[in-house]
Design a protein around this motif. Structure first.
Motif, mmCIF file in Angstrom:
data_model
loop_
_atom_site.group_PDB
_atom_site.id
_atom_site.type_symbol
_atom_site.label_atom_id
_atom_site.label_comp_id
_atom_site.label_asym_id
_atom_site.label_seq_id
_atom_site.Cartn_x
_atom_site.Cartn_y
_atom_site.Cartn_z
ATOM 1 N N SER A 8 0.198 -3.896 -15.764
ATOM 2 C CA SER A 8 -0.055 -4.745 -15.113
ATOM 3 C C SER A 8 0.861 -5.565 -14.346
ATOM 4 N N SER A 9 2.189 -5.406 -14.690
ATOM 5 C CA SER A 9 3.390 -6.070 -14.110
ATOM 6 C C SER A 9 4.006 -5.157 -13.037
ATOM 7 N N TYR A 10 3.343 -3.986 -12.900
ATOM 8 C CA TYR A 10 3.868 -3.201 -11.617
ATOM 9 C C TYR A 10 3.005 -3.286 -10.281
ATOM 10 N N ALA A 11 4.055 -3.462 -9.059
ATOM 11 C CA ALA A 11 3.436 -2.932 -7.877
ATOM 12 C C ALA A 11 3.393 -1.714 -7.721
ATOM 13 N N MET A 12 2.204 -0.820 -7.335
ATOM 14 C CA MET A 12 2.433 0.377 -7.145
ATOM 15 C C MET A 12 2.016 0.875 -5.758
ATOM 16 N N GLY A 13 2.582 2.365 -5.523
ATOM 17 C CA GLY A 13 2.540 2.620 -4.185
ATOM 18 C C GLY A 13 2.509 4.232 -4.084
ATOM 19 N N TRP A 14 1.962 4.722 -3.059
ATOM 20 C CA TRP A 14 1.785 6.132 -2.763
ATOM 21 C C TRP A 14 2.590 6.576 -1.479
ATOM 22 N N PHE B 196 5.753 5.954 3.542
ATOM 23 C CA PHE B 196 4.829 5.215 2.954
ATOM 24 C C PHE B 196 3.388 5.618 3.373
ATOM 25 N N VAL B 197 2.454 5.583 2.282
ATOM 26 C CA VAL B 197 1.104 5.954 2.808
ATOM 27 C C VAL B 197 0.319 4.604 2.290
ATOM 28 N N ALA B 198 0.429 3.910 0.937
ATOM 29 C CA ALA B 198 -0.171 2.982 0.726
ATOM 30 C C ALA B 198 0.141 2.195 -0.518
ATOM 31 N N ALA B 199 -0.014 0.896 -0.607
ATOM 32 C CA ALA B 199 0.531 0.216 -1.783
ATOM 33 C C ALA B 199 -0.543 -0.833 -2.320
ATOM 34 N N ILE B 200 -0.412 -1.241 -3.500
ATOM 35 C CA ILE B 200 -1.462 -2.343 -4.150
ATOM 36 C C ILE B 200 -0.461 -3.192 -4.981
ATOM 37 N N SER B 201 -0.637 -4.432 -5.045
ATOM 38 C CA SER B 201 -0.028 -5.481 -5.656
ATOM 39 C C SER B 201 -0.359 -5.150 -7.175
ATOM 40 N N ARG B 202 0.350 -6.017 -8.054
ATOM 41 C CA ARG B 202 0.001 -5.786 -9.597
ATOM 42 C C ARG B 202 -1.497 -6.292 -9.828
ATOM 43 N N SER B 203 -1.892 -7.364 -9.022
ATOM 44 C CA SER B 203 -3.410 -7.845 -9.252
ATOM 45 C C SER B 203 -4.258 -7.039 -8.654
ATOM 46 N N GLY B 204 -4.148 -6.212 -7.617
ATOM 47 C CA GLY B 204 -4.805 -5.533 -6.776
ATOM 48 C C GLY B 204 -5.482 -6.327 -5.533
ATOM 49 N N ALA C 67 6.187 3.202 -8.779
ATOM 50 C CA ALA C 67 6.009 1.908 -9.429
ATOM 51 C C ALA C 67 7.261 1.072 -9.367
ATOM 52 N N GLU C 68 6.987 -0.285 -9.316
ATOM 53 C CA GLU C 68 8.009 -0.993 -9.440
ATOM 54 C C GLU C 68 7.704 -2.658 -10.266
ATOM 55 N N PRO C 69 8.343 -2.860 -11.232
ATOM 56 C CA PRO C 69 8.085 -4.021 -11.683
ATOM 57 C C PRO C 69 8.273 -5.464 -11.032
ATOM 58 N N VAL C 70 7.563 -6.208 -10.874
ATOM 59 C CA VAL C 70 7.515 -7.586 -9.923
ATOM 60 C C VAL C 70 7.013 -8.667 -10.820
ATOM 61 N N ASP C 71 7.542 -9.899 -10.339
ATOM 62 C CA ASP C 71 7.193 -11.122 -10.751
ATOM 63 C C ASP C 71 6.060 -11.782 -9.915
ATOM 64 N N SER C 72 5.650 -11.244 -9.055
ATOM 65 C CA SER C 72 4.716 -12.059 -8.315
ATOM 66 C C SER C 72 3.654 -10.906 -7.636
ATOM 67 N N ASP C 73 2.679 -11.240 -6.687
ATOM 68 C CA ASP C 73 1.702 -10.299 -5.929
ATOM 69 C C ASP C 73 2.544 -9.512 -5.088
ATOM 70 N N TRP C 74 3.863 -9.762 -4.726
ATOM 71 C CA TRP C 74 4.586 -9.120 -3.652
ATOM 72 C C TRP C 74 4.336 -7.521 -3.668
ATOM 73 N N VAL C 75 4.183 -6.947 -2.432
ATOM 74 C CA VAL C 75 4.154 -5.560 -2.445
ATOM 75 C C VAL C 75 5.158 -4.845 -1.672
ATOM 76 N N PRO C 76 5.921 -3.989 -2.457
ATOM 77 C CA PRO C 76 7.116 -3.278 -1.696
ATOM 78 C C PRO C 76 6.462 -2.208 -0.994
#
Length: 126
Positions: free
Chosen positions: A30-36, A47-55, A98-107
Motif C-alpha cells: 500500500s506504500s507503492y504507486a504502481m504502473g504498467w 507508459f500505459v497506465a498508473a495508479i496511486s497507492r490509495s487507488g 512499482a515505486e514507494p511514495v509518501d503521498s498519493d502522487w502518481v509517477p
C-alpha cells in the motif's frame, strides 16, 4: 528489494480481451504507486497506465482510455490491467512497475519507477 511478477499475457484476436496481473512482494504494497508500461518491437518503452497507492488517482495514455482499466488490491498485493477491445497496435511486452511514495502522487515516467517485473508478452492478431 521488491519483486514483481506479471502474469496473464498471451495471444488474442483483435477486439478480444486479456487481463494482466502483477504480484508484488517486499515492503508494504500500500506504500507503492504502481504502473504498467509496454515495449513494442523496435520502439521505446511507453507508459500505459498508473495508479496511486490509495487507488484514488489513475492515469492512462490516450490510446488506451476507455479500453484498459488499471486496478489494485492492497490486501492481495496485486495490481491488474484489464484490456478490452484490443488492437494489433497493443502488441508489446507489458511490464509492471512499482515505486514507494509518501503521498498519493502518481509517477508517469519509466525513470520514476525503481522496481520492475520481467514482462509478459501480449500479442493481438488482426
Amino acid at each position: 528489494q521488491e519483486q514483481l511478477v506479471e502474469s496473464g499475457g498471451g495471444l488474442v484476436q483483435a477486439g478480444g480481451s486479456l487481463s494482466l496481473s502483477c504480484a508484488v512482494s517486499g515492503r508494504t504494497f500500500s506504500s507503492y504507486a504502481m504502473g504498467w508500461f509496454r515495449r513494442a518491437p523496435g520502439k521505446e518503452r511507453e507508459f500505459v497506465a498508473a495508479i496511486s497507492r490509495s487507488g484514488d488517482n489513475i492515469y492512462y495514455r490516450d490510446s488506451v482510455k476507455g479500453r484498459f482499466t488499471i486496478s489494485r488490491d492492497n490486501a492481495q498485493s496485486t495490481v491488474s490491467l484489464q484490456m478490452n477491445s484490443l488492437k494489433p497496435e497493443d502488441t508489446a511486452v507489458y511490464y509492471c512497475a512499482a515505486e514507494p511514495v509518501d503521498s498519493d502522487w502518481v509517477p508517469l515516467l519509466p525513470g520514476d519507477f525503481g522496481s520492475w517485473g520481467q514482462g509478459t508478452q501480449v500479442t493481438v492478431s488482426s
